[in-house]
Design a protein around this motif. Structure first.
Motif, PDB file in Angstrom:
ATOM      1  N   MET A  63       0.831  -1.203   0.000  1.00 41.58           N
ATOM      2  CA  MET A  63       0.000   0.000   0.000  1.00 41.58           C
ATOM      3  C   MET A  63       0.865   1.252   0.000  1.00 41.58           C
ATOM      4  SD  MET A  63      -3.088  -1.151   2.467  1.00 41.58           S
ATOM      5  CE  MET A  63      -4.514  -0.155   2.064  1.00 41.58           C
ATOM      6  N   MET A  64       2.008   1.139   0.680  1.00 43.42           N
ATOM      7  CA  MET A  64       2.923   2.275   0.711  1.00 43.42           C
ATOM      8  C   MET A  64       3.423   2.570  -0.707  1.00 43.42           C
ATOM      9  SD  MET A  64       5.946   2.471   3.447  1.00 43.42           S
ATOM     10  CE  MET A  64       7.234   1.757   2.463  1.00 43.42           C
ATOM     11  N   PHE A  65       3.820   1.506  -1.397  1.00 46.12           N
ATOM     12  CA  PHE A  65       4.333   1.706  -2.755  1.00 46.12           C
ATOM     13  C   PHE A  65       3.195   1.970  -3.742  1.00 46.12           C
ATOM     14  CE2 PHE A  65       8.152  -0.333  -1.054  1.00 46.12           C
ATOM     15  CZ  PHE A  65       9.092   0.559  -1.532  1.00 46.12           C
ATOM     16  N   GLY A  66       1.956   1.704  -3.314  1.00 46.42           N
ATOM     17  CA  GLY A  66       0.823   1.965  -4.187  1.00 46.42           C
ATOM     18  C   GLY A  66       0.356   3.406  -4.103  1.00 46.42           C
ATOM     19  N   LEU A  67       0.880   4.158  -3.117  1.00 49.10           N
ATOM     20  CA  LEU A  67       0.452   5.547  -2.933  1.00 49.10           C
ATOM     21  C   LEU A  67       0.496   6.393  -4.204  1.00 49.10           C
ATOM     22  CD1 LEU A  67       1.804   6.591   0.588  1.00 49.10           C
ATOM     23  CD2 LEU A  67      -0.556   6.596  -0.185  1.00 49.10           C
ATOM     24  N   PRO A  68       1.535   6.261  -5.037  1.00 54.67           N
ATOM     25  CA  PRO A  68       1.551   7.092  -6.253  1.00 54.67           C
ATOM     26  C   PRO A  68       0.315   6.867  -7.117  1.00 54.67           C
ATOM     27  CG  PRO A  68       3.664   5.998  -5.958  1.00 54.67           C
ATOM     28  CD  PRO A  68       2.753   5.463  -4.915  1.00 54.67           C
ATOM     29  N   ALA A  69      -0.336   5.712  -6.977  1.00 55.77           N
ATOM     30  CA  ALA A  69      -1.506   5.414  -7.809  1.00 55.77           C
ATOM     31  C   ALA A  69      -2.629   6.407  -7.576  1.00 55.77           C
ATOM     32  CB  ALA A  69      -1.996   4.001  -7.538  1.00 55.77           C
ATOM     33  N   ALA A  70      -2.593   7.079  -6.410  1.00 51.42           N
ATOM     34  CA  ALA A  70      -3.624   8.062  -6.127  1.00 51.42           C
ATOM     35  C   ALA A  70      -3.568   9.215  -7.125  1.00 51.42           C
ATOM     36  CB  ALA A  70      -3.445   8.596  -4.704  1.00 51.42           C
ATOM     37  N   ARG A  71      -2.388   9.462  -7.668  1.00 48.22           N
ATOM     38  CA  ARG A  71      -2.219  10.625  -8.529  1.00 48.22           C
ATOM     39  C   ARG A  71      -1.934  10.271  -9.994  1.00 48.22           C
ATOM     40  NH1 ARG A  71      -4.389  13.153  -5.656  1.00 48.22           N
ATOM     41  NH2 ARG A  71      -3.862  14.897  -4.305  1.00 48.22           N
ATOM     42  N   ILE A  72      -1.260   9.172 -10.193  1.00 44.04           N
ATOM     43  CA  ILE A  72      -0.822   8.907 -11.571  1.00 44.04           C
ATOM     44  C   ILE A  72      -1.368   7.580 -12.070  1.00 44.04           C
ATOM     45  CG2 ILE A  72       1.264  10.298 -11.528  1.00 44.04           C
ATOM     46  CD1 ILE A  72       2.822   7.870 -10.688  1.00 44.04           C
ATOM     47  N   LYS A  73      -1.403   7.433 -13.393  1.00 43.09           N
ATOM     48  CA  LYS A  73      -1.847   6.154 -13.926  1.00 43.09           C
ATOM     49  C   LYS A  73      -1.091   5.810 -15.204  1.00 43.09           C
ATOM     50  CE  LYS A  73      -6.194   8.037 -15.807  1.00 43.09           C
ATOM     51  NZ  LYS A  73      -5.884   9.380 -16.097  1.00 43.09           N
ATOM     52  N   GLY A  74      -1.414   4.647 -15.727  1.00 39.54           N
ATOM     53  CA  GLY A  74      -0.811   4.230 -16.985  1.00 39.54           C
ATOM     54  C   GLY A  74       0.690   4.028 -16.889  1.00 39.54           C
ATOM     55  N   LEU A  75       1.372   4.485 -17.910  1.00 39.24           N
ATOM     56  CA  LEU A  75       2.821   4.272 -17.991  1.00 39.24           C
ATOM     57  C   LEU A  75       3.552   4.891 -16.808  1.00 39.24           C
ATOM     58  CD1 LEU A  75       3.596   4.782 -21.759  1.00 39.24           C
ATOM     59  CD2 LEU A  75       3.920   2.721 -20.403  1.00 39.24           C
ATOM     60  N   TYR A  76       3.032   6.040 -16.335  1.00 39.07           N
ATOM     61  CA  TYR A  76       3.695   6.713 -15.225  1.00 39.07           C
ATOM     62  C   TYR A  76       3.640   5.845 -13.974  1.00 39.07           C
ATOM     63  CZ  TYR A  76       3.420  10.636 -18.377  1.00 39.07           C
ATOM     64  OH  TYR A  76       3.558  11.434 -19.476  1.00 39.07           O
ATOM     65  N   LEU A  77       2.493   5.220 -13.790  1.00 41.61           N
ATOM     66  CA  LEU A  77       2.339   4.343 -12.630  1.00 41.61           C
ATOM     67  C   LEU A  77       3.268   3.127 -12.772  1.00 41.61           C
ATOM     68  CD1 LEU A  77       0.871   3.791  -9.999  1.00 41.61           C
ATOM     69  CD2 LEU A  77      -0.850   2.548 -11.280  1.00 41.61           C
ATOM     70  N   ALA A  78       3.398   2.636 -13.992  1.00 42.58           N
ATOM     71  CA  ALA A  78       4.274   1.490 -14.227  1.00 42.58           C
ATOM     72  C   ALA A  78       5.689   1.822 -13.756  1.00 42.58           C
ATOM     73  CB  ALA A  78       4.274   1.111 -15.700  1.00 42.58           C
ATOM     74  N   ILE A  79       6.149   3.011 -14.105  1.00 42.77           N
ATOM     75  CA  ILE A  79       7.506   3.391 -13.709  1.00 42.77           C
ATOM     76  C   ILE A  79       7.587   3.603 -12.198  1.00 42.77           C
ATOM     77  CG2 ILE A  79       9.328   5.129 -14.004  1.00 42.77           C
ATOM     78  CD1 ILE A  79       8.863   3.230 -16.396  1.00 42.77           C
ATOM     79  N   ALA A  80       6.520   4.165 -11.628  1.00 49.05           N
ATOM     80  CA  ALA A  80       6.517   4.379 -10.181  1.00 49.05           C
ATOM     81  C   ALA A  80       6.596   3.051  -9.437  1.00 49.05           C
ATOM     82  CB  ALA A  80       5.263   5.143  -9.773  1.00 49.05           C
ATOM     83  N   THR A  81       5.901   2.029  -9.953  1.00 41.37           N
ATOM     84  CA  THR A  81       5.942   0.734  -9.265  1.00 41.37           C
ATOM     85  C   THR A  81       7.265   0.022  -9.539  1.00 41.37           C
ATOM     86  OG1 THR A  81       4.830  -0.297 -11.130  1.00 41.37           O
ATOM     87  CG2 THR A  81       3.451   0.345  -9.279  1.00 41.37           C
ATOM     88  N   LEU A  82       7.890   0.385 -10.650  1.00 43.70           N
ATOM     89  CA  LEU A  82       9.208  -0.183 -10.946  1.00 43.70           C
ATOM     90  C   LEU A  82      10.181   0.175  -9.823  1.00 43.70           C
ATOM     91  CD1 LEU A  82      10.691  -1.709 -13.195  1.00 43.70           C
ATOM     92  CD2 LEU A  82      11.336   0.477 -14.164  1.00 43.70           C
ATOM     93  N   SER A  83       9.988   1.378  -9.274  1.00 44.73           N
ATOM     94  CA  SER A  83      10.878   1.799  -8.189  1.00 44.73           C
ATOM     95  C   SER A  83      10.732   0.858  -6.997  1.00 44.73           C
ATOM     96  CB  SER A  83      10.567   3.221  -7.777  1.00 44.73           C
ATOM     97  OG  SER A  83       9.320   3.253  -7.114  1.00 44.73           O
ATOM     98  N   ALA A  84       9.517   0.352  -6.773  1.00 42.07           N
ATOM     99  CA  ALA A  84       9.313  -0.588  -5.668  1.00 42.07           C
ATOM    100  C   ALA A  84      10.209  -1.795  -5.856  1.00 42.07           C
ATOM    101  CB  ALA A  84       7.853  -1.025  -5.619  1.00 42.07           C
ATOM    102  N   GLN A  85      10.259  -2.272  -7.088  1.00 44.84           N
ATOM    103  CA  GLN A  85      11.091  -3.426  -7.400  1.00 44.84           C
ATOM    104  C   GLN A  85      12.550  -3.171  -6.990  1.00 44.84           C
ATOM    105  OE1 GLN A  85      10.272  -6.504  -8.900  1.00 44.84           O
ATOM    106  NE2 GLN A  85      12.393  -6.987  -8.463  1.00 44.84           N
ATOM    107  N   PHE A  86      13.062  -2.007  -7.381  1.00 40.49           N
ATOM    108  CA  PHE A  86      14.480  -1.739  -7.122  1.00 40.49           C
ATOM    109  C   PHE A  86      14.751  -1.453  -5.659  1.00 40.49           C
ATOM    110  CE2 PHE A  86      14.381  -0.976 -11.726  1.00 40.49           C
ATOM    111  CZ  PHE A  86      15.346  -1.903 -12.064  1.00 40.49           C
ATOM    112  N   ILE A  87      13.838  -0.691  -5.043  1.00 40.28           N
ATOM    113  CA  ILE A  87      14.065  -0.344  -3.640  1.00 40.28           C
ATOM    114  C   ILE A  87      14.022  -1.609  -2.783  1.00 40.28           C
ATOM    115  CG2 ILE A  87      13.083   0.842  -1.644  1.00 40.28           C
ATOM    116  CD1 ILE A  87      12.164   3.028  -3.624  1.00 40.28           C
ATOM    117  N   ILE A  88      13.028  -2.459  -3.011  1.00 35.38           N
ATOM    118  CA  ILE A  88      12.887  -3.647  -2.171  1.00 35.38           C
ATOM    119  C   ILE A  88      14.023  -4.626  -2.430  1.00 35.38           C
ATOM    120  CG2 ILE A  88      11.399  -5.620  -1.647  1.00 35.38           C
ATOM    121  CD1 ILE A  88       9.009  -3.842  -2.199  1.00 35.38           C
ATOM    122  N   GLU A  89      14.414  -4.765  -3.686  1.00 32.71           N
ATOM    123  CA  GLU A  89      15.526  -5.675  -3.993  1.00 32.71           C
ATOM    124  C   GLU A  89      16.806  -5.222  -3.292  1.00 32.71           C
ATOM    125  OE1 GLU A  89      17.152  -7.530  -7.888  1.00 32.71           O
ATOM    126  OE2 GLU A  89      15.205  -6.679  -8.361  1.00 32.71           O
TER     127      GLU A  89
END
Lengths: 357, 418
Positions: free
Chosen positions: A119-145
């Motif tokens: 949910m923390m990493f889903g926060l950007p979804a409140a504001r952005i969608k589509g490709l922008y959201l894809a990149i925002a969630t990509l950050s979750a991948q890198f940060i958590i890894e």
């Protein structure tokens, strides 16, 4: 996408209740129960190879369903699902090792923890969608890894974490035969839950957010909350899947929860069918079995002695990698609604036989 | 129509016939199964290919020379492309259907995923994952998270190799008569594999009088590392440990050559071989790397036996990287343990494990000076504690590789599994 509004001709409903039935007919219900009962006897007849494939299907399938709730039902996107899967694995190992909490309890707790992180990493979804959201969630991948590699207290860093087997009533579920039941239970439970969620108020809200977010908002659906909730549910599923994976292997290593895994989850739901509970499972089965089938073919060709098995292994390796990509492209072109749609068509074909239209 | 039917029937009959004869042949001889996980197409294929070739060729060579005292080694090489699910499913297939006694694995991912299964199924796993924590079979060291009783590898662990390099660097510093504290720096990605020796090595470097600088992070994927090279340059380190795989090391050397970083590079076991040197160009001069075997072109008589193994599988005998020779050594140690097991209760995973402990300071037959003398004991799986140190010289494009030192490390208790 499979929608509730489109129905093949000849498929009539007379009540609203019938619209949301999990099992459309008594026969399907009976068949499902019989399949599950039959599966309960599987460890008596199947060897460890088949059992391990089933176990793989269940933990990956649970995570894939989570992603399908997010992508297929709510219309969001996540490229960090693999990392959440890994987070669940480490979280469960960490909870059971550090707080002496029994494993059967640490698995759902890990799910809840992963939900919070998701949910923390889903926060950007409140504001952005589509490709922008894809990149925002990509950050979750890198940060958590990166977190896995650094947080020695949590993941053991480069040493990894030991995960004890599930233990219930003094019995350790540490063999394929016994873990099979854990996997089966988790699979049935999580899929029933997922199906039920989708016909609840929240589930309908998810679909509304996906189909037309403006209309959904006008109808009084809190977009931010439901997008976040969807991220939460999706991560919860990933966490449970990951935790099962960890306790099955007995050891969680920081390697393997890469972007490739996230992409593979996306492949599963695209092949299976976006927005279909059944599709998530079918897609997982497909992705798990594809390399096995290819490999069996290679060894079959090798065993006939027509070609040297050694060179075949080396050369077919490249083919195998390409095959996965090719299958995804072919699916997108010829079967954009996925395996679930194909299954529905097969079903209706038999249902209306011989009067198929 | 009739024709196709006949054709079909005859094809089926032929296929069934072949299968039957194969089955009959299979029963004729005593057999034992060895699984082999190889990476020919995954992210580590660049080195995985050579190591896997070494294993495959040795298994075939053993078979063409009577197997394990008459027992044929049945083996299957699978390209699992460094994917854990494929590693698990193949392992399960082999244990449940082929009654596998030993497995030749490859990387960290598959080895670690199979630790618990192997311990439970009693299958000896040999791999090329030299993580220090695989060397503690009983969990004697409190730092060990998970004891790995059935895991073996031929070579010094990543930590021990790095310690040996630090030791060499210290000797080098003293020999050159330089004063002051030499600086030591770890250059690698934040990833389990480069991280494996990070802490252990830094601790030892500090212990023997290095000034350990904060590590510089360099991606495992090759790229432009000039910025990182500048960080290395400004850090004031004299010796840099390159913890990444080959292709990333090549990029690093090239970038640092451009930036003009004046530092002695020392790589890990996968970071130095002839193909890397040729790709890296001029910056490779003085590059130091470890090896557990001699170089292909070294003047060691027993290398002829390795060439024989390569020739047996019609492999190119003019050159093979040292990873190939390491694969050969690993397989031969396994084979010797199997020989011991055969006369001591039969070839089972448990007996193969015992076979690994049976001899002291041992080298597989005919491999003197090729494989290093090894010692495995039931509570210490650090088979090798000797590291050969090699150095590459640019030599105007005609690269020379020479052994410059051999470092023997003490078997310290606090280093077990760390």
């Amino acid at each position: 996408m499979i929608t509730l509004s489109m129905r093949p001709c000849g498929d009539f409903r007379t009540t609203y209740k019938a619209d949301t039935r999990i099992f459309e007919t008594r026969f399907i219900l009976l068949l499902t129960i019989m399949t599950v009962v039959a599966l309960c006897f599987a460890p008596l007849f199947l060897d460890a190879y088949y059992l391990t494939l089933f176990i793989q299907v269940s933990y990956l399938g649970i995570a894939a369903l989570g992603l399908n709730i997010l992508v297929g039902f709510t219309g969001q996107i996540s490229l960090g699902h693999g990392a959440f899967f890994g987070f669940g694995a480490f979280a469960s190992a960490w909870i059971s090792n550090s707080f002496a909490i029994p494993v059967w309890l640490s698995i759902p707790l890990a799910g809840v923890l992963t939900m919070a992180v998701g949910m923390m990493f889903g926060l950007p979804a409140a504001r952005i969608k589509g490709l922008y959201l894809a990149i925002a969630t990509l950050s979750a991948q890198f940060i958590i890894e990166d977190f896995f590699a650094r947080a020695d207290w949590f993941s053991g860093g480069s040493y990894g974490a030991a995960a004890d087997p599930v233990s219930l009533f003094g019995m350790d579920f540490d063999s394929d035969q016994s873990f099979f039941y854990i996997a089966l239970f988790a699979l049935v439970f999580m899929y029933l839950w997922g199906t039920n969620l989708m016909r609840s108020r929240d589930g309908r809200a998810f679909v509304a957010v996906r189909d037309h977010y403006l209309s959904a908002e006008i109808m009084g659906i809190n977009l931010t909350w439901y997008r976040l909730l969807s991220f939460g549910v999706s991560s919860f599923y990933a966490g449970i899947g990951g935790a099962l994976y960890g306790h099955y292997l007995g050891f969680v290593s920081a390697e393997g929860f890469t972007l490739m895994m996230s992409v593979q989850f996306l492949a599963m739901i695209i092949i299976g069918g976006l927005g279909s509970v059944q599709g998530a499972l079918l897609g997982t089965i497909f992705i798990v079995l594809l390399p096995e089938v290819l490999e069996a073919t290679v060894s079959l060709i090798g065993s006939t002695g027509l070609m040297d098995a050694g060179t075949l292994v080396e050369n077919l390796a490249y083919f195998k990698e390409m095959a996965v990509g090719l299958v995804i492209i072919l699916f997108l072109i010829f079967e954009p609604d996925g395996l679930a749609h194909r299954w529905k068509q097969i079903k209706s074909y038999w249902k209306f036989y011989p009067f198929a239209y | 129509m009739q024709k196709t039917k006949i054709l079909k029937a005859s094809v089926i009959a032929a296929a069934v016939g072949t299968l039957l004869t194969m089955h009959a042949n299979a029963n004729a001889k005593e057999k034992v199964f060895v699984g082999h996980l190889a990476d020919y197409s995954g992210p580590t294929a660049a080195v995985g290919k050579h190591y896997a070739d070494g294993i495959k060729d040795t298994l075939s060579w053993l078979n063409s020379n009577g197997g394990i005292d008459g027992t044929e080694l049945e083996f299957e090489s699978i390209d699992y492309a460094y994917k854990v699910p494929q590693a698990i499913s193949n392992y399960k297939k082999w244990t449940s259907r082929k009654n596998m006694v030993a497995m030749q694995g490859w990387g960290t991912a598959d080895t670690e995923a199979l630790i618990s299964f192997a311990a439970k199924d009693k299958v000896a796993i040999f791999s090329a994952s030299y993580s220090g924590h695989l060397t503690d079979p009983t969990g004697k060291n409190p730092k060990t998270k998970k004891p790995a009783p059935y895991n073996f590898f031929y070579g010094a662990s990543y930590s021990d190799t790095c310690r040996a390099l630090a030791q060499w660097a210290k000797n080098d510093w003293d020999q050159k008569g330089k004063s002051g504290k030499p600086g030591f720096i770890h250059i690698g990605d934040n990833h389990p594999y480069p991280n494996a020796p990070k802490k252990a090595c830094a601790e030892y470097a500090e212990e023997i009088g290095f000034d350990v600088k904060p590590p510089v992070m360099v991606s495992m994927k090759p790229g432009d590392f000039k910025a990182q090279c500048l960080s290395v340059k400004t850090s004031g380190a004299d010796y840099g440990y390159v913890a990444n795989l080959g292709s990333s090391a090549v990029s690093l050397i090239k970038s640092c050559e451009t930036v003009g970083t004046d530092i002695q590079f020392m790589s890990n076991i996968w970071g130095g071989d002839k193909l890397i040197f040729e790709a890296a160009g001029k910056g490779i001069d003085n590059y130091v790397f470890p090896a557990m075997t001699p170089f292909w072109t070294d003047n060691v008589p027993a290398l002829e036996n390795v060439r024989e193994i390569a020739r047996n599988s019609s492999r190119d005998v003019s050159f093979q990287p040292h990873h190939y020779i390491r694969g050969v050594c690993t397989t031969l140690y396994m084979a010797e343990a199997m020989k011991w097991a055969k006369v001591n209760g039969g070839i089972t995973g448990e007996n193969v494990k015992k076979g690994m402990y049976a001899k002291k300071n041992w080298v597989p037959e005919g491999m003197d000076d090729v494989c290093l003398p090894a010692n495995w004991t039931s509570n210490d799986h650090r088979g090798i504690n000797t590291v050969n140190i090699y150095q590459a010289k640019w030599n105007g494009g005609d690269i020379n590789v020479d052994r410059i030192s051999q470092i023997e490390l003490p078997r310290r208790d606090d280093w077990l599994g760390y």
